[in-house]
Write a protein that holds these residues in place. Structure first.
Motif, PDB file in Angstrom:
ATOM      1  N   GLY A 513       0.775  -1.242   0.000  1.00 17.19           N
ATOM      2  CA  GLY A 513       0.000   0.000   0.000  1.00 17.19           C
ATOM      3  C   GLY A 513       0.798   1.278   0.000  1.00 17.19           C
ATOM      4  O   GLY A 513       0.246   2.353   0.233  1.00 17.19           O
ATOM      5  N   TYR A 514       2.089   1.212  -0.315  1.00 22.13           N
ATOM      6  CA  TYR A 514       2.911   2.423  -0.314  1.00 22.13           C
ATOM      7  C   TYR A 514       2.486   3.422  -1.387  1.00 22.13           C
ATOM      8  O   TYR A 514       2.790   4.608  -1.295  1.00 22.13           O
ATOM      9  N   SER A 515       1.796   2.955  -2.403  1.00 24.52           N
ATOM     10  CA  SER A 515       1.444   3.828  -3.524  1.00 24.52           C
ATOM     11  C   SER A 515       0.184   4.636  -3.277  1.00 24.52           C
ATOM     12  O   SER A 515      -0.148   5.516  -4.064  1.00 24.52           O
ATOM     13  N   ARG A 516      -0.548   4.371  -2.219  1.00 27.27           N
ATOM     14  CA  ARG A 516      -1.804   5.089  -2.003  1.00 27.27           C
ATOM     15  C   ARG A 516      -2.063   5.341  -0.514  1.00 27.27           C
ATOM     16  O   ARG A 516      -3.027   4.802   0.052  1.00 27.27           O
ATOM     17  N   PRO A 517      -1.244   6.194   0.101  1.00 28.41           N
ATOM     18  CA  PRO A 517      -1.507   6.523   1.506  1.00 28.41           C
ATOM     19  C   PRO A 517      -2.844   7.224   1.700  1.00 28.41           C
ATOM     20  O   PRO A 517      -3.434   7.156   2.772  1.00 28.41           O
ATOM     21  N   ASP A 518      -3.332   7.936   0.669  1.00 26.35           N
ATOM     22  CA  ASP A 518      -4.648   8.571   0.725  1.00 26.35           C
ATOM     23  C   ASP A 518      -5.560   7.878  -0.275  1.00 26.35           C
ATOM     24  O   ASP A 518      -5.517   8.168  -1.475  1.00 26.35           O
ATOM     25  N   PRO A 519      -6.402   6.948   0.186  1.00 26.39           N
ATOM     26  CA  PRO A 519      -7.249   6.209  -0.772  1.00 26.39           C
ATOM     27  C   PRO A 519      -8.241   7.098  -1.502  1.00 26.39           C
ATOM     28  O   PRO A 519      -8.707   6.739  -2.585  1.00 26.39           O
ATOM     29  N   ASP A 520      -8.565   8.276  -0.952  1.00 23.92           N
ATOM     30  CA  ASP A 520      -9.481   9.182  -1.639  1.00 23.92           C
ATOM     31  C   ASP A 520      -8.816   9.901  -2.804  1.00 23.92           C
ATOM     32  O   ASP A 520      -9.486  10.573  -3.584  1.00 23.92           O
ATOM     33  N   GLY A 521      -7.478   9.771  -2.926  1.00 24.51           N
ATOM     34  CA  GLY A 521      -6.776  10.465  -3.989  1.00 24.51           C
ATOM     35  C   GLY A 521      -6.293   9.569  -5.105  1.00 24.51           C
ATOM     36  O   GLY A 521      -5.716  10.053  -6.073  1.00 24.51           O
ATOM     37  N   VAL A 522      -6.515   8.239  -4.979  1.00 28.97           N
ATOM     38  CA  VAL A 522      -6.054   7.299  -5.999  1.00 28.97           C
ATOM     39  C   VAL A 522      -7.241   6.436  -6.438  1.00 28.97           C
ATOM     40  O   VAL A 522      -7.852   5.750  -5.618  1.00 28.97           O
ATOM     41  N   ALA A 523      -7.566   6.494  -7.708  1.00 27.55           N
ATOM     42  CA  ALA A 523      -8.685   5.723  -8.244  1.00 27.55           C
ATOM     43  C   ALA A 523      -8.208   4.332  -8.640  1.00 27.55           C
ATOM     44  O   ALA A 523      -7.341   4.195  -9.502  1.00 27.55           O
ATOM     45  N   ARG A 524      -8.757   3.316  -8.015  1.00 27.90           N
ATOM     46  CA  ARG A 524      -8.424   1.938  -8.356  1.00 27.90           C
ATOM     47  C   ARG A 524      -9.349   1.459  -9.464  1.00 27.90           C
ATOM     48  O   ARG A 524     -10.564   1.679  -9.426  1.00 27.90           O
ATOM     49  N   VAL A 525      -8.782   0.817 -10.463  1.00 29.26           N
ATOM     50  CA  VAL A 525      -9.573   0.254 -11.559  1.00 29.26           C
ATOM     51  C   VAL A 525      -9.184  -1.207 -11.731  1.00 29.26           C
ATOM     52  O   VAL A 525      -8.257  -1.698 -11.093  1.00 29.26           O
ATOM     53  N   ASN A 526      -9.871  -1.897 -12.600  1.00 32.37           N
ATOM     54  CA  ASN A 526      -9.534  -3.284 -12.901  1.00 32.37           C
ATOM     55  C   ASN A 526      -8.210  -3.350 -13.670  1.00 32.37           C
ATOM     56  O   ASN A 526      -7.728  -2.337 -14.178  1.00 32.37           O
ATOM     57  N   PRO A 527      -7.620  -4.534 -13.774  1.00 34.64           N
ATOM     58  CA  PRO A 527      -6.383  -4.650 -14.556  1.00 34.64           C
ATOM     59  C   PRO A 527      -6.544  -4.110 -15.972  1.00 34.64           C
ATOM     60  O   PRO A 527      -7.596  -4.273 -16.605  1.00 34.64           O
ATOM     61  N   VAL A 528      -5.494  -3.468 -16.450  1.00 33.05           N
ATOM     62  CA  VAL A 528      -5.482  -2.888 -17.800  1.00 33.05           C
ATOM     63  C   VAL A 528      -4.753  -3.847 -18.732  1.00 33.05           C
ATOM     64  O   VAL A 528      -3.585  -4.175 -18.513  1.00 33.05           O
ATOM     65  N   LEU A 529      -5.450  -4.304 -19.766  1.00 31.45           N
ATOM     66  CA  LEU A 529      -4.876  -5.214 -20.753  1.00 31.45           C
ATOM     67  C   LEU A 529      -4.869  -4.568 -22.129  1.00 31.45           C
ATOM     68  O   LEU A 529      -5.814  -3.863 -22.496  1.00 31.45           O
ATOM     69  N   MET A 530      -3.825  -4.831 -22.874  1.00 30.61           N
ATOM     70  CA  MET A 530      -3.771  -4.371 -24.259  1.00 30.61           C
ATOM     71  C   MET A 530      -4.742  -5.168 -25.118  1.00 30.61           C
ATOM     72  O   MET A 530      -5.378  -4.639 -26.033  1.00 30.61           O
ATOM     73  N   THR A 531      -4.866  -6.464 -24.831  1.00 29.50           N
ATOM     74  CA  THR A 531      -5.745  -7.331 -25.620  1.00 29.50           C
ATOM     75  C   THR A 531      -6.752  -8.006 -24.698  1.00 29.50           C
ATOM     76  O   THR A 531      -6.370  -8.670 -23.728  1.00 29.50           O
ATOM     77  N   GLN A 532      -8.023  -7.831 -24.970  1.00 23.19           N
ATOM     78  CA  GLN A 532      -9.067  -8.467 -24.176  1.00 23.19           C
ATOM     79  C   GLN A 532      -9.152  -9.963 -24.506  1.00 23.19           C
ATOM     80  O   GLN A 532      -8.910 -10.375 -25.651  1.00 23.19           O
ATOM     81  N   PRO A 533      -9.505 -10.801 -23.523  1.00 22.00           N
ATOM     82  CA  PRO A 533      -9.573 -12.250 -23.773  1.00 22.00           C
ATOM     83  C   PRO A 533     -10.461 -12.623 -24.959  1.00 22.00           C
ATOM     84  O   PRO A 533     -10.165 -13.572 -25.687  1.00 22.00           O
ATOM     85  N   ARG A 534     -11.514 -11.865 -25.174  1.00 24.15           N
ATOM     86  CA  ARG A 534     -12.441 -12.199 -26.267  1.00 24.15           C
ATOM     87  C   ARG A 534     -11.833 -11.945 -27.649  1.00 24.15           C
ATOM     88  O   ARG A 534     -12.395 -12.361 -28.659  1.00 24.15           O
ATOM     89  N   HIS A 535     -10.701 -11.231 -27.682  1.00 24.88           N
ATOM     90  CA  HIS A 535     -10.070 -10.910 -28.962  1.00 24.88           C
ATOM     91  C   HIS A 535      -8.868 -11.797 -29.274  1.00 24.88           C
ATOM     92  O   HIS A 535      -8.139 -11.539 -30.236  1.00 24.88           O
ATOM     93  N   LEU A 536      -8.652 -12.833 -28.498  1.00 24.32           N
ATOM     94  CA  LEU A 536      -7.518 -13.724 -28.729  1.00 24.32           C
ATOM     95  C   LEU A 536      -7.718 -14.539 -30.006  1.00 24.32           C
ATOM     96  O   LEU A 536      -8.831 -14.990 -30.316  1.00 24.32           O
ATOM     97  N   PHE A 537      -6.622 -14.740 -30.730  1.00 27.83           N
ATOM     98  CA  PHE A 537      -6.660 -15.657 -31.862  1.00 27.83           C
ATOM     99  C   PHE A 537      -6.882 -17.075 -31.344  1.00 27.83           C
ATOM    100  O   PHE A 537      -6.509 -17.417 -30.217  1.00 27.83           O
ATOM    101  N   SER A 538      -7.450 -17.913 -32.190  1.00 23.56           N
ATOM    102  CA  SER A 538      -7.526 -19.336 -31.862  1.00 23.56           C
ATOM    103  C   SER A 538      -6.122 -19.934 -31.894  1.00 23.56           C
ATOM    104  O   SER A 538      -5.177 -19.315 -32.400  1.00 23.56           O
ATOM    105  N   ARG A 539      -5.983 -21.141 -31.388  1.00 26.65           N
ATOM    106  CA  ARG A 539      -4.671 -21.795 -31.336  1.00 26.65           C
ATOM    107  C   ARG A 539      -4.048 -21.889 -32.728  1.00 26.65           C
ATOM    108  O   ARG A 539      -2.895 -21.493 -32.941  1.00 26.65           O
ATOM    109  N   ASN A 540      -4.818 -22.398 -33.696  1.00 28.04           N
ATOM    110  CA  ASN A 540      -4.262 -22.583 -35.039  1.00 28.04           C
ATOM    111  C   ASN A 540      -3.943 -21.254 -35.710  1.00 28.04           C
ATOM    112  O   ASN A 540      -2.897 -21.096 -36.362  1.00 28.04           O
ATOM    113  N   THR A 541      -4.850 -20.273 -35.551  1.00 31.37           N
ATOM    114  CA  THR A 541      -4.616 -18.960 -36.159  1.00 31.37           C
ATOM    115  C   THR A 541      -3.371 -18.301 -35.567  1.00 31.37           C
ATOM    116  O   THR A 541      -2.554 -17.712 -36.279  1.00 31.37           O
TER     117      THR A 541
END
Length: 730
Positions: A513-541
Motif C-alpha cells: 500500500g505504499y502507492s496510495r496513503p490517501d485512498p481518496d486520492g487514488v482511483a483503483r480500476v480493474n487490470p489494464v490489458l492491451m488485448t481483451q480475452p475475447r479478442h484472442l486468436f484461436s490456437r491454429n490462427t
C-alpha cells in the motif's frame, strides 16, 4: 445540445450531495426528461480527489450526457449543484444558455455560531459575470430557506424548493423484529466532525447499557480519538465498510444527532433510514423537514424514546409503516416532475436580461497527449495504447514518449514524438529536466491538449514544471502499485494531477500500500490489458500468425532484456531442458523493435517479433516469464499455464508478490531466478497435460475483471469533457 435540466456539478462529493444528484438523474429519466452535466471542480476537495464511482455508474445507467468542452448547450433549467461552485477559484470550460439558472443550496450559509460557510454576497455577480445569467436560489428544505431569508438573500430566492429524492426500491422495507435485547440502534454519515455530537453529548444519546447495541458507520478517527475509552456497546465501522442499505437492514432504530454547531439542512441519511422503515429519533430542528415521520428529542431524551419503542411493538410497527409511506409520498422519484415544473415554468423576478453568447465554433477532435516514461519494457506504452483505444476515434491521441518503442504507436496510426531519456543523452538529471521541460512545454503549446496523460512511477521535475506552466488542460497520472518502499517524493507530486489511477492487481491483497496513503486520492480500476480475452486468436490462427508448427509443444519465453536483472541461470536451464525434451520448442517473443537475437543458442530456441503478443497467447502450451504487470495479467486472462520467475531488482515493483499469489491461487507456478532445482522441477511439471489443464481452468475462472482501460477512459471522458466513445466495449 438541448436539455431539460443541465447540472453544473462536482462529481467527487462523497455524501448526500452526490446521492441527491444520482436520484435526480434517475427520476429525470423516469419522467421522460433529458439531463446533461457540465463537470466542475469544487475547491473544497484536493485536486486529485477520486470521482464518486456510484454516481458515475448512475450517469451511465441513465444515459446522462457529459457535455463536451466544444459545445454550448441550451437548457430549460441550469442548476449549479452546490454553492462551492461559485467560489472565486473555480474554473469552468463550458458556457451554457438557460431559461432559468438556479443554485441548489444544500445547507445553510452559516453554522449555529454565525460562522459563514460561503461568501454568499458574491453569488449574484459571479453567476452574472461567469455564466451570463441571473441566479435564483433553490433551497433543499425550509430550514435552508429560513437561513437564506435571515441572511438577507430573499431577493434571490426562487419561490420553489428543490427537495432531495430517493428511490425506495433501493431500500427494502425492514419488518420490525420480535422485541428483544439488546436493541440494535445505529446511524451513518460521511466521516465529518460536524456530523457527530460531542463525546459528552454522545454518551447521553448513545449510552453504555446492556439494553442497547449501537452501530456507528462513518465515525472519523479524529472524533473517536476524543474519547478516553469508547463505550463497550459501540460498534464502529468505516464509512465504506458496507452498502448503506445492508447496514440499515441490521438495525431496529435509527438515531441521528450531530454537532451543536451544525444545522442539518435535510438529513439524507435520515431519509434513507425512513425509506427502510426504521423508526428515526432525531433533533427537533428536523421536524420542519420530516413532519410526523420521525420521533423528535433532545439528545438527553433519546434513551426515553428508545425505551418507548422497545416496550411497545405496536408503536414500532406503526412508526415503520408511517416512515415508509412518508418517503414514498413526499420524496419518491415521481416527485421530480412536480419540482421540475415548479422551476421550469416560473423563473421568478430577474434583475436584468443578458444576450445569449454565440455557440463556439466547431473544432477538430480534442487532443489527448500521452506521456510515457522510459521503462525497460513495453508496459507503460501498452497501457497508454489500451486507453487510447478505449477513448475511441472521436479524440486525437498523440504520443510523446521517452521510450524508443514509440515507433509501435506510430505504426498503429497515432501521431508520435520521441524524446530521449537522460541516460540516452548521457546528461545530468538536472540539465535533462530543464531540456524536457522546454520540449514538453513546446508540445503542450503546439497541440493544445484537452488532457495530458502520464504513465510512469515518478513524474519527472521537467514534466511537473511543464504541466504547471501550461495550466490549460486536465492532467492524469497512471502508476502501478506494488511499490517496494515508501516514495514520498513521488507521492508529493500528486498535487499536479486532476486524477491518479492505479491499474488493478490480481494480487492486491499482497500490496503493502505504499502507492496510495490517501485512498481518496487514488482511483483503483480493474487490470489494464492491451488485448481483451475475447479478442484472442484461436490456437491454429495464432500459430500460423507466428509461423510456428501446429503439432509441437510450444513454450513461450519472456524473461526480459536482463538490463537490470540476471536471468542467465534460468536461460541456461531452459536450454538443458530443451536437450532432454526434443518435442518441445521454446519461442522467445520480442517487440518488433528489439535488436537482439537468440539464434544459435539452440536449434529449438527460436525468436519471433510480434506486438501486441497478447492476441497470440493461445499459440502456446505453457510459458516461462518474468512476473511483470502486463505479462502476468495477460497470461492469466488468456488461461496460459505459466511459470513466473520474478525480476527482483530493487527498482522494480514487487514481482515476487504477483508470482507467489498466482501460485497460491492455483493459476501458475513460480520459482526464483537463483533456485535451479525449483526451476527444473517446475519445467518438468509443465509437461504434464493434466496440470496445464488445471492451471488454465483456474485462470479462466477469473472473468469480468479485465476492463481497466475502459474504466479509466470513462473517467477521463468525464474529467476532461471528452466526447464519448461510441464503439462498443464488447
Amino acid at each position: 445540445m438541448e436539455f431539460d435540466v443541465l447540472y453544473l456539478a462536482d462529481l467527487r462529493f462523497p455524501g448526500g450531495t452526490s446521492t441527491s444528484l444520482r436520484y435526480d438523474l434517475r427520476a429525470c429519466r423516469k419522467a421522460g426528461l433529458k439531463a446533461g452535466i457540465i463537470p466542475v471542480s469544487s475547491p473544497i476537495f484536493a485536486r486529485n480527489r477520486v470521482l464518486n464511482q456510484t454516481l458515475l455508474a448512475e450517469i451511465r445507467a441513465t444515459g446522462t450526457v457529459i457535455v463536451p468542452r466544444d459545445e454550448r448547450p441550451k437548457a430549460k433549467i441550469a442548476l449549479l449543484n452546490h454553492p462551492s461552485i461559485l467560489e472565486n477559484s473555480v474554473r469552468t470550460r463550458t458556457g451554457f444558455d438557460a431559461e432559468t439558472c438556479c443554485m441548489v443550496v444544500h445547507q445553510p450559509t452559516r453554522n449555529r455560531r454565525g460562522q459563514p460557510y460561503y461568501k454568499a454576497d458574491q453569488w449574484p455577480d459571479l453567476a452574472a459575470d461567469w455564466f451570463g445569467h441571473d441566479l435564483h436560489l433553490l433551497p433543499v428544505s425550509n430550514v435552508v430557506r429560513n437561513d437564506l431569508v435571515a441572511n438577507g438573500l430573499s431577493a434571490m430566492l426562487h419561490e420553489a424548493n428543490w427537495p432531495n429524492l430517493i428511490d425506495p426500491s433501493d431500500f427494502p422495507q425492514k419488518p420490525p423484529r420480535e422485541a428483544g435485547l439488546p436493541l440494535v440502534i445505529g446511524r451513518h454519515s460521511r466521516p465529518s466532525l460536524d456530523k457527530w455530537p460531542s463525546p459528552e453529548i454522545a454518551l447521553s444519546c448513545y449510552p453504555e447499557s446492556p439494553v442497547y447495541s449501537f452501530r456507528m458507520l462513518g465515525a472519523p478517527q479524529e472524533y473517536l480519538d476524543q474519547f478516553e475509552t469508547l463505550p463497550w456497546n459501540w460498534h464502529v465501522l468505516p464509512f465504506s465498510h458496507e452498502p448503506v442499505s445492508g447496514f440499515l437492514q441490521g438495525l431496529d432504530i435509527y438515531s441521528y444527532f450531530h454537532s451543536d454547531t451544525w444545522i442539518e439542512a435535510f438529513g439524507y441519511s435520515v431519509l434513507e433510514a425512513l425509506a427502510t422503515g426504521l423508526p428515526c429519533v432525531v433533533p427537533h430542528g428536523m421536524e420542519e423537514i420530516y413532519a410526523d415521520a420521525c420521533f423528535y428529542a433532545d439528545p438527553t431524551q433519546a434513551p426515553q424514546v428508545y425505551e418507548r419503542l422497545r416496550s411497545n411493538r405496536s408503536l414500532m410497527e406503526k412508526a415503520s409503516q408511517r416512515a415508509r409511506a412518508h418517503v414514498e409520498a413526499r420524496f419518491g422519484l415521481d416527485g421530480f416532475k412536480a419540482k421540475f415544473g415548479a422551476v421550469a415554468g416560473r423563473p421568478g423576478p430577474l434583475r436584468r436580461k443578458r444576450a445569449s453568447s454565440p455557440a463556439p465554433a466547431k473544432t477538430s477532435a480534442p487532443v489527448v497527449l500521452t506521456v510515457t516514461s522510459n521503462g525497460i519494457g513495453l508496459g507503460h506504452l501498452s497501457r497508454q495504447l489500451a486507453i487510447a483505444k478505449a477513448l475511441g476515434p472521436r479524440v486525437n491521441v498523440v504520443f510523446f514518449s521517452l521510450s524508443e518503442a514509440i515507433e509501435i504507436a506510430r505504426s498503429m496510426g497515432y501521431a508520435a514524438e520521441y524524446r530521449p531519456f537522460h541516460r540516452k543523452l548521457q546528461a545530468d538529471i538536472e540539465a535533462w529536466n530543464a531540456y524536457f521541460f522546454q520540449e514538453l512545454r513546446e508540445a503542450l503549446g503546439h497541440y493544445n491538449p484537452a488532457l495530458t496523460l502520464f504513465d510512469g512511477n515518478l513524474p519527472y521535475g521537467g514534466l511537473v514544471d511543464a504541466l504547471e506552466s501550461y495550466g490549460k488542460c486536465t492532467t492524469a497520472w497512471i502508476r502501478r502499485g506494488l511499490w517496494r518502499t515508501p516514495q514520498p517524493q513521488s507521492i508529493a507530486r500528486e498535487r499536479v494531477f486532476d486524477a491518479v489511477f492505479e491499474p488493478g492487481e490480481l494480487c492486491e491483497a499482497l500490496d503493502p500500500g505504499y502507492s496510495r496513503p490517501d485512498p481518496d486520492g487514488v482511483a483503483r480500476v480493474n487490470p489494464v490489458l492491451m488485448t481483451q480475452p475475447r479478442h484472442l486468436f484461436s490456437r491454429n490462427t495464432a500459430r500460423r500468425a507466428l509461423d510456428l508448427p501446429e503439432d509441437a509443444t510450444l513454450c513461450l519465453v519472456q524473461l526480459g532484456s536482463e538490463a537490470n536483472f540476471d536471468m542467465s541461470l534460468p536461460r541456461q536451464l531452459l536450454l538443458e531442458f530443451l536437450e532432454r525434451h526434443p518435442h518441445v520448442i521454446a519461442v522467445e517473443v520480442r517487440s518488433p523493435l528489439h535488436a537482439g537475437n537468440s539464434a544459435g543458442l539452440h536449434e529449438r530456441l527460436i525468436m519471433r517479433k510480434m506486438y501486441p503478443l497478447g492476441q497470440a497467447l493461445k499459440a502456446f502450451d505453457f510459458a516461462v516469464c518474468a512476473a511483470g504487470y502486463n505479462t502476468f495479467h495477460e497470461n492469466i486472462a488468456a488461461g496460459l499455464p505459466s511459470l513466473f520467475v520474478p525480476n527482483s531488482a530493487p527498482e522494480m515493483d514487487v514481482q515476487e508478490a504477483r508470482a507467489d499469489y498466482g501460485a497460491r491461487s492455483g493459476w501458475s507456478l513460480t520459482c526464483s531466478a537463483d533456485d535451479p532445482f525449483a526451476f527444473e522441477t517446475a519445467l518438468e511439471q509443465m509437461l504434464d497435460p493434466d496440470l496445464r489443464q488445471d492451471l488454465s481452468a483456474a485462470c479462466l475462472r477469473k472473468t469480468g475483471c479485465w476492463d481497466g482501460a475502459w474504466q479509466i477512459a470513462r473517467q477521463l471522458q468525464v474529467l476532461a469533457q471528452l466526447p464519448e466513445n461510441l464503439l462498443p466495449e464488447h
